[in-house]
Design a protein around this motif. Structure first.
Motif, short mmCIF file in Angstrom:
data_model
loop_
_atom_site.label_atom_id
_atom_site.label_comp_id
_atom_site.label_asym_id
_atom_site.label_seq_id
_atom_site.Cartn_x
_atom_site.Cartn_y
_atom_site.Cartn_z
N ASN A 153 -18.85 11.41 -1.01
CA ASN A 153 -19.24 11.82 -2.36
C ASN A 153 -18.83 13.25 -2.68
O ASN A 153 -18.54 13.58 -3.83
CB ASN A 153 -20.76 11.67 -2.52
CG ASN A 153 -21.19 10.22 -2.60
OD1 ASN A 153 -20.36 9.31 -2.56
ND2 ASN A 153 -22.47 9.98 -2.71
N TRP A 154 -18.79 14.13 -1.66
CA TRP A 154 -18.44 15.52 -1.93
C TRP A 154 -17.00 15.66 -2.40
O TRP A 154 -16.64 16.64 -3.06
CB TRP A 154 -18.70 16.41 -0.71
CG TRP A 154 -18.00 16.02 0.56
CD1 TRP A 154 -18.52 15.30 1.59
CD2 TRP A 154 -16.66 16.34 0.95
NE1 TRP A 154 -17.61 15.14 2.59
CE2 TRP A 154 -16.46 15.80 2.22
CE3 TRP A 154 -15.62 17.04 0.34
CZ2 TRP A 154 -15.25 15.91 2.91
CZ3 TRP A 154 -14.42 17.18 1.03
CH2 TRP A 154 -14.23 16.61 2.29
N VAL A 168 -24.14 14.58 -3.33
CA VAL A 168 -23.21 14.54 -2.21
C VAL A 168 -23.88 14.12 -0.91
O VAL A 168 -23.19 13.88 0.09
CB VAL A 168 -22.53 15.92 -2.02
CG1 VAL A 168 -21.73 16.29 -3.24
CG2 VAL A 168 -23.55 17.00 -1.71
#
Length: 760
Positions: free
Chosen positions: A313-314, A302
């Protein structure tokens, strides 16, 4: 004397952080590596006694002074005098404010988004017939929910402020500067002393509250704080390059960099998708399961930057239980149709400087491509299929991008062959080949032909064709982006498939000579027996023909030749590449280590001690910031010591006592910073740190044991045949492998021979 000078500077700097330093004197042949690594700059130019430069000035304030003038000697001295005048202007730091736009991570908003995704009806999504339609709907849903529950927010910060700076501190600094400007010297001294005391207490308080216990809780944030303390957290600055080539306009610089990167592949023939083809029947073994997608989403890093899809990304990791099924449907549709969604073929390119400061767009920047995260997930799945098919066919002397192989394996292998040849009385001719913009000049047509020849199934070839064709990129410089351009070739650096595809492309580069490859780094070695003629010219001709057929360009300026052994170098015909004579060097840096024509390690030891010494400066900064001993020790073990141990199995057993001492001196200086004025042995006991030579010996033992225990190890073939089991049982000290005869100490101390004698 050097220890006295550096200890004195440390003592003063702890009491007066960020002070100005000038060390002046007659430095007659005094080694000044530690002073330069402090870092201090030696500013005197020219001779001060006859033709020698003995009288020097080391300072961290060179920007405030003119270059020193050398004038005639005073009185009866035979040394000339050195005068250094101030410029008359101070150095002012302008406050630089930056507005960051970040995605909210409010826990309440996340909870509401989870509820929305749980209740969202994906049935119409699953009825869509093409992956392009599916990916458009998927991103529309994600962006809509993110903007509703986790919107973008602006955050303003001053880039010059230290993390511990408070408003009270800024107010005292303003009063101090006002007093200085108006020549109120009593007020100036009072506020100066207040600022110094407050800065020290604020740093200590910030460390105790924010950092001291962070390493056990969140190691990533601990490292971020350490970089803030040492000043390493600043991003790469391209403003100087922008000033020199684009009149300071970052948008113009971004367009120039993008056009330069695009121009590299303009001479290649692009591939195109077959728009009339229908979906392929995919074998059951290649149908992607939801569990596979869920596992990969859970492992997403992330902390890496997202691609042009603008989804952090998280989001994919935190909401993986709610997103893995629709993404699995998209992945299978993409493989079945042999089509990669156009959004997944877009990349934001970050130009990373190779040197600081960069001066040339063409040679001083390395492009790193940020592609959509979920695209890399699918790349990893398809790449694992390709690797399963071609892995057993790849060159055993390719050491890059493959499991169980590393730069250390490559270095041990090639240095062993060189030592063995010299031990037998031969000479070695080594050619270090450099390919210009290798990843950016990959011919897609040739690549697809090679994949087909390796037996890659047609449905994967069709998917790869779609993956390669019509890729687009834009360059991002700070917050400025260029226009999109379409590439005709190349592989994005930063994608999952990039290294794998390149080692497949270069795999059939196998000249008649011993060849070692680490992705695109290629080294040719020729063993030249006494009285025989070199065959390197023919091998270079083969190399050039292969490179021309595969549309890769050899960089003749960076390609170098090194000759080892007693051969008369003047009698060896020079090599020519692209009408340019290859430079013959006495030392060369290959895969991170310095190799010279004597196969001695003086140059390498000097290089790594200098590099490690520069990192000791950061430890001194942390010490002045009040960082505790345990964290300083952890920083040394993580940042400084690895420099002194990189690829050590290759060179440790060949070091002299003096070279071992030079390396140990770096650890001695580090422990002096950590523990203060106590003896080295006492500091090692206190910190529970063994001598560096013991650690390197143990690293070599571990590396050697991995080779002898695993027949699939890439270096297994260097070992002699095992002893007969019945014979071993009759020996007093039975060893698994016999020794290798070595005529010279140089070969006897090389890693494989040394390991057989001492590490079994």
């Amino acid at each position: 004397m050097i220890d006295h000078i550096t200890n004195t500077i440390d003592h003063i700097s702890r009491a007066h952080p960020n002070c100005g330093i000038a060390v002046v004197g007659d430095f007659n042949r005094l080694p000044d590596g530690q002073l330069r690594n402090y870092p201090l700059r030696q500013v005197v130019r020219g001779s001060t006694r006859k033709s020698a430069l003995l009288d020097k000035i080391y300072t961290n304030m060179s920007q405030w002074y003119n270059l020193p003038a050398i004038i005639p000697q005073i009185g009866s001295s035979d040394h000339r005098a050195v005068v250094m005048h101030p410029t008359g202007r101070g150095v002012r730091c302008k406050s630089t404010y930056k507005v960051d736009v970040v995605r909210s991570q409010d826990p309440n908003g996340k909870a509401l988004m989870v509820l929305a995704l749980r209740t969202f009806n994906w049935s119409s999504f699953y009825r869509l017939t093409s992956c392009d339609e599916m990916i458009a709907v998927f991103y529309n849903v994600i962006h809509t929910l993110l903007n509703q529950y986790l919107p973008l927010r602006a955050r303003t910060r001053n880039l010059n402020d230290k993390p511990w700076v408070t408003e009270e501190f800024c107010r005292i600094i303003r009063r101090r500067q006002y007093a200085w400007t108006h020549r109120h010297m009593d007020d100036y001294r009072r506020y100066r002393n207040q600022a110094t005391r407050l800065a020290k207490s604020l740093r200590q308080r910030y460390y105790n509250v924010k950092v001291k216990h962070l390493r056990q809780i969140n190691s990533r944030n601990w490292w971020r704080r350490m970089k803030q303390f040492t000043g390493q957290s600043k991003q790469s600055d391209l403003s100087g390059l922008a000033n020199s080539v684009a009149s300071g306009d970052l948008s113009v610089l971004a367009d120039m960099i993008n056009e330069s990167l695009k121009h590299v592949s303009d001479d290649l023939e692009p591939v195109s998708e077959d728009s009339t083809a229908v979906s392929h029947q995919v074998p059951d073994d290649y149908i992607i399961s939801p569990e596979t997608v869920f596992a990969k989403l859970n492992r997403i890093n992330v902390h890496k930057a997202p691609g042009p899809d603008d989804v952090p990304n998280w989001v994919f990791r935190d909401f993986a239980p709610l997103l893995y099924e629709p993404l699995c449907a998209v992945f299978n549709a993409s493989v079945r149709e042999g089509k990669v969604p156009s959004l997944w073929k877009h990349a934001n390119v970050l130009p990373i400087p190779k040197v600081n400061p960069p001066k040339s767009i063409e040679s001083d920047l390395r492009p790193i491509s940020l592609t959509p995260t979920v695209s890399k997930v699918l790349e990893a799945i398809v790449g694992s299929w390709i690797l399963d098919i071609v892995g057993c066919q790849l060159d055993d002397h390719q050491f890059g991008a493959l499991k169980g192989r590393s730069t250390t394996h490559a270095l041990v292998d090639m240095v062993h062959h060189w030592h063995k040849a010299l031990d037998e009385g031969h000479s070695v001719r080594v050619l270090f080949v450099d390919y210009a913009k290798a990843f950016d000049h990959v011919d897609h047509v040739i690549l697809l032909q090679k994949l087909k020849s390796y037996g890659v199934p047609s449905f994967i070839l069709r998917w790869m064709t779609s993956f390669l064709c019509e890729r687009q990129q834009r360059v991002k410089v700070m917050d400025t982006v260029s226009d999109w351009v379409t590439l005709r070739g190349g592989m994005p650096q930063g994608s999952w498939l990039g290294p794998l595809i390149f080692i497949i492309l270069i795999d059939d580069l196998r000249p008649r000579l011993l060849t070692h490859k680490f992705v695109d780094d290629t080294t040719l070695s020729e063993i030249v027996a006494k009285g025989s003629e070199s065959k390197m010219l023919g091998a270079v001709d083969d190399l050039i023909k292969w490179s021309q057929l595969n549309r890769l360009n050899i960089n003749s300026k960076k390609t170098k030749e090194l000759i080892l052994g007693s051969v008369d170098k003047d009698s060896v015909a020079p090599l020519t590449v692209s009408s340019t004579v290859v430079e013959r060097v006495s030392q060369f840096k290959i895969l991170g280590i310095m190799v010279n024509s004597d196969l001695k390690w003086d140059d390498h030891v000097a290089a790594i001690t200098s590099k490690a010494g520069k990192r000791l400066w950061f430890m001194k900064q942390l010490r002045r910031a009040g960082v505790c001993q345990n964290d300083l020790l952890y920083y040394y073990q993580s940042v400084v010591r690895p420099v002194l141990e990189y690829a050590s199995p290759c060179w440790h057993s060949s070091l002299t006592k003096e070279q071992n001492k030079q390396l140990e001196d770096v650890q001695r200086r580090a422990l002096h910073i950590i523990c203060g004025n106590i003896s080295y042995d006492e500091a090692r006991r206190l910190c529970n740190i063994p001598p560096l030579h013991e650690r390197r010996h143990e690293l070599g033992r571990t590396f050697f044991q991995r080779i002898v225990r695993d027949k699939s190890n890439v270096l297994w073939y260097l070992l002699p045949a095992k002893r007969d089991a019945e014979l071993s049982t009759r020996l007093r000290y039975a060893k698994q492998f016999p020794r290798i005869f070595a005529r010279t100490n140089r070969f006897k101390n090389s890693f494989i021979v040394f390991g057989l004698n001492n590490l079994q």
